[in-house]
Scaffold this active site. Structure first.
Site, PDB file in Angstrom:
ATOM      1  CG  ASP A 291      -3.876 -26.347  79.987  1.00  0.00           C
ATOM      2  OD1 ASP A 291      -4.940 -26.314  79.347  1.00  0.00           O
ATOM      3  OD2 ASP A 291      -2.751 -26.390  79.431  1.00  0.00           O
ATOM      4  CB  SER A 292      -9.104 -23.985  79.971  1.00  0.00           C
ATOM      5  OG  SER A 292      -9.837 -25.114  80.424  1.00  0.00           O
TER       6      SER A 292
ATOM      7  CG  ASP B  53      -5.391 -30.251  79.706  1.00  0.00           C
ATOM      8  OD1 ASP B  53      -5.288 -31.134  78.841  1.00  0.00           O
ATOM      9  OD2 ASP B  53      -6.083 -29.220  79.541  1.00  0.00           O
TER      10      ASP B  53
ATOM     11  CE  LYS C 219      -6.921 -31.692  76.678  1.00  0.00           C
ATOM     12  NZ  LYS C 219      -5.935 -30.657  76.181  1.00  0.00           N
TER      13      LYS C 219
ATOM     14  CD  GLU D 122      -1.997 -27.743  74.481  1.00  0.00           C
ATOM     15  OE1 GLU D 122      -2.930 -27.259  75.152  1.00  0.00           O
ATOM     16  OE2 GLU D 122      -1.098 -27.038  73.960  1.00  0.00           O
TER      17      GLU D 122
ATOM     18  CD  GLU E  75      -8.690 -25.383  71.373  1.00  0.00           C
ATOM     19  OE1 GLU E  75      -8.989 -24.246  71.787  1.00  0.00           O
ATOM     20  OE2 GLU E  75      -8.032 -26.202  72.041  1.00  0.00           O
TER      21      GLU E  75
END
Length: 280
Positions: free
Chosen positions: A61-62, A100, A129, A131, A197
């Site tokens: 999602d970056s 993501d 993925k 978070e 991270e």
């Protein structure tokens, strides 16, 4: 350890040149083979990075702040992730494609997470993925039971940037035990790997040693089971890159020069030349 060569000349260890799948990640952890992960957002970059022997391509999602001009990942929509995932998957022959789940598409619980993950898997992802730690364990378990591999993400979690007070290292002091507990909870719920991270190097090493699943570090030191970088940081596409990144090339400078040379050729009428057009 001897490794077979890919058709493109780069050394390939994970999967022996075959498409990388979940069991290859576990084997890499067991055998001490470092995993190589890079982001990819489109077919052009994915094809190049895959051919170079990258083990895992993260459709991150970056894309929000790297490609779409946002200041963070928060504005990214699931529809945008579906398009990016489909583009990367179409161009990838070997790497494991991880997509993501963007902000707002899984926080409500397992049912929402499953519906969102299904869309990314249908677009071609091999895994998703998400978070967060223990609050996400139920969702990880639900996705795993539905046949969807899940990669966890702890430490600095960009989707929580507002709660974390900005881009700050996580897991210092008493928070280290919390992070370790979160990591174990995700692994027990069925996660196939864990991104760490901006975590202190000693803590990342502890987490790596404690888990049977591989850890993928970004700003977490050298003792993780693998590493991930945003591909534009890795390739030198921008003037600035994070402290934890290293520019392994100067692609941005090369692209700038190529565009400038093209412009000059057009203006001086040296391009197109006769070899570039069609005669009657």
């Amino acid at each position: 350890m001897a490794t077979p060569e890919s058709p493109y000349g780069s050394s390939v260890a994970v999967g022996g040149g075959k498409p990388v799948r979940v069991h290859h990640l576990a084997a890499a952890k067991r055998d001490g083979v470092r995993l190589v992960m890079l982001t990819a957002y489109d077919a052009v970059a994915a094809r190049i990075l895959d051919a170079a022997g990258t083990d895992m391509l993260l459709v991150g999602d970056s894309i929000g702040n790297v490609m779409l001009g946002h200041e963070s990942t928060l504005p990214v929509e699931l529809d945008e992730m579906v398009v990016a995932t489909r583009s990367v998957a179409r161009a990838t022959k070997r790497a494991l494609v991880v997509a993501d789940l963007p902000f707002g598409t899984y926080e409500a619980g397992p049912e929402q997470a499953l519906a969102s993950a299904v869309r990314l898997m249908k677009a071609g992802a091999n895994a998703v993925k998400l978070e967060g730690g223990r609050p996400r364990a139920a969702s990880v378990r639900a996705l795993t039971q539905a046949g969807i591999p899940v990669v966890g993400h702890l430490g600095f979690t960009p989707q929580s940037v507002n709660m974390l007070g900005g881009f700050r290292v996580q897991g210092r002091g008493e928070a280290a035990e919390e992070l370790l507990t979160d990591a174990q909870a995700l692994a027990e719920a069925g996660a196939i790997a864990l991104v760490l991270e901006m975590v202190p190097e000693p803590l990342a090493a502890r987490v790596t040693e404690s888990l049977a699943i591989p850890t993928i570090g970004i700003g977490a030191g050298a003792r993780c089971d693998g590493q991930v970088l945003v591909w534009t940081d890795m390739a030198g596409m921008t003037e600035w890159s994070p402290r934890f990144a290293h520019q392994f090339g100067q692609v941005g400078q090369a692209l700038h020069q190529a565009a400038a040379d093209y412009g000059a050729a057009v203006r001086e009428a040296s391009f197109p030349a006769e070899k570039h057009w069609f005669s009657s």
